[in-house]
Structures are given as structure tokens and as C-alpha cells.
Design a protein around this motif. Sequence first.
Motif, short mmCIF file in Angstrom:
data_model
loop_
_atom_site.label_atom_id
_atom_site.label_comp_id
_atom_site.label_asym_id
_atom_site.label_seq_id
_atom_site.Cartn_x
_atom_site.Cartn_y
_atom_site.Cartn_z
N MET A 1 -27.62 33.05 -1.16
CA MET A 1 -27.79 32.91 0.27
C MET A 1 -28.52 31.60 0.53
N ILE A 2 -28.32 31.07 1.73
CA ILE A 2 -28.81 29.73 2.06
C ILE A 2 -29.61 29.78 3.36
N SER A 3 -30.70 29.03 3.39
CA SER A 3 -31.44 28.88 4.64
C SER A 3 -31.32 27.43 5.11
N ARG A 4 -31.39 27.28 6.41
CA ARG A 4 -31.33 25.96 7.06
C ARG A 4 -32.46 25.92 8.07
N THR A 5 -33.42 25.02 7.88
CA THR A 5 -34.59 24.98 8.74
C THR A 5 -34.68 23.64 9.47
N TRP A 6 -34.73 23.75 10.79
CA TRP A 6 -34.84 22.59 11.67
C TRP A 6 -36.26 22.55 12.24
N HIS A 7 -36.75 21.34 12.55
CA HIS A 7 -38.06 21.14 13.16
C HIS A 7 -37.95 20.13 14.29
N GLY A 8 -38.63 20.43 15.38
CA GLY A 8 -38.71 19.51 16.49
C GLY A 8 -39.99 19.76 17.26
N ILE A 9 -40.39 18.80 18.09
CA ILE A 9 -41.59 18.98 18.90
C ILE A 9 -41.29 18.65 20.36
N VAL A 10 -42.05 19.31 21.23
CA VAL A 10 -41.99 19.02 22.67
C VAL A 10 -43.42 18.90 23.18
N PRO A 11 -43.62 18.19 24.28
CA PRO A 11 -44.94 18.16 24.90
C PRO A 11 -45.37 19.59 25.24
N ILE A 12 -46.64 19.88 25.06
CA ILE A 12 -47.16 21.23 25.21
C ILE A 12 -46.81 21.84 26.57
N GLU A 13 -46.74 21.03 27.62
CA GLU A 13 -46.41 21.57 28.94
C GLU A 13 -44.96 22.06 29.02
N ASN A 14 -44.12 21.68 28.06
CA ASN A 14 -42.73 22.12 28.04
C ASN A 14 -42.49 23.26 27.05
N LYS A 15 -43.56 23.73 26.41
CA LYS A 15 -43.43 24.74 25.36
C LYS A 15 -42.69 25.99 25.82
N ASN A 16 -43.12 26.62 26.89
CA ASN A 16 -42.52 27.89 27.32
C ASN A 16 -41.06 27.71 27.71
N GLY A 17 -40.76 26.66 28.46
CA GLY A 17 -39.38 26.41 28.86
C GLY A 17 -38.49 26.12 27.67
N PHE A 18 -38.99 25.32 26.72
CA PHE A 18 -38.16 25.00 25.57
C PHE A 18 -37.97 26.21 24.67
N GLU A 19 -38.99 27.05 24.56
CA GLU A 19 -38.84 28.25 23.73
C GLU A 19 -37.72 29.13 24.28
N LYS A 20 -37.71 29.34 25.57
CA LYS A 20 -36.63 30.12 26.19
C LYS A 20 -35.28 29.46 25.95
N TYR A 21 -35.24 28.15 26.15
CA TYR A 21 -34.01 27.37 25.95
C TYR A 21 -33.54 27.46 24.50
N GLU A 22 -34.45 27.42 23.56
CA GLU A 22 -34.09 27.49 22.13
C GLU A 22 -33.47 28.84 21.79
N TYR A 23 -34.01 29.91 22.37
CA TYR A 23 -33.40 31.22 22.14
C TYR A 23 -32.00 31.29 22.75
N GLU A 24 -31.80 30.63 23.88
CA GLU A 24 -30.50 30.65 24.56
C GLU A 24 -29.47 29.75 23.89
N THR A 25 -29.92 28.78 23.10
CA THR A 25 -28.99 27.84 22.46
C THR A 25 -28.99 28.06 20.95
N GLY A 26 -29.92 27.45 20.25
CA GLY A 26 -29.92 27.48 18.78
C GLY A 26 -29.89 28.88 18.18
N VAL A 27 -30.73 29.77 18.66
CA VAL A 27 -30.78 31.13 18.10
C VAL A 27 -29.49 31.88 18.43
N LYS A 28 -29.14 31.91 19.69
CA LYS A 28 -27.95 32.65 20.13
C LYS A 28 -26.68 32.09 19.50
N ASP A 29 -26.55 30.78 19.47
CA ASP A 29 -25.34 30.16 18.93
C ASP A 29 -25.18 30.43 17.43
#
Length: 106
Positions: A1-29
Motif C-alpha cells: 500500500m502507498i501513502s501520498r502526503t501533501w503540505h501547504g500553508i495559508v495565512p492563519i486568518e484563512n485557516k478555517n475557510g481553507f480547512e473547509k475547502y480542503e475537505y470539499e476538494t482534496g479529501v472528497k476528490d
Amino acid sequence: MISRTWHGIVPIENKNGFEKYEYETGVKDTQAIKGNKGAYLKVVEQGEYAHFFLCTKWDTMESMKAYAGNQPAIAVTYPEDDKYGLISDPIVLIQEVLDYRNPFEN
């Protein structure tokens, strides 16, 4: 089995919005791809930034490529990433792993 790990950063004020967005894009896709065995997100605050780590697990390299394309070590980006001020590592970590467990849990 294989894992693929991505890393990125956003300004702290965008944390909550990006977290929601990440679940709707990267996780869901990734979870929609046959052969995906899990998608795990970890968020770490560090000063003025929030670090995002997305680890996906796959049964084969071919299933991973169904999501990431023919160069799976290159980060997958989305059209609205810039809206959140995302700074994405261009390279992801791919490695063989022993199981499907969440790598971010103790």
C-alpha cells in the motif's frame, strides 16, 4: 500500500475557510477514486500560518495516478487555492506504508 502526503500553508486568518475547502476538494476528490483507502487531514498552527498536511492512502500506484495524474509526486492544485493565500509545496511525499490507519493519530 502507498501513502501520498501533501503540505501547504495559508495565512492563519484563512485557516478555517481553507480547512473547509480542503475537505470539499482534496479529501472528497481522493475518496471518490477507486483504490483510495483513506484521506487524512492534519492542521498545525505556527505563528501567522496554518500548515495543512493531507495524507491519502492507495492500494496501487495506478489508483493514485487516477487522482494525481502521471506525475503523482507533483502537487495537485485547485483553481481557488489562491483565494486562501495558499503556498503549496510543489512536491509530495510518496512512500510504502504498512496499513490504512490515520498517520496523524497517536
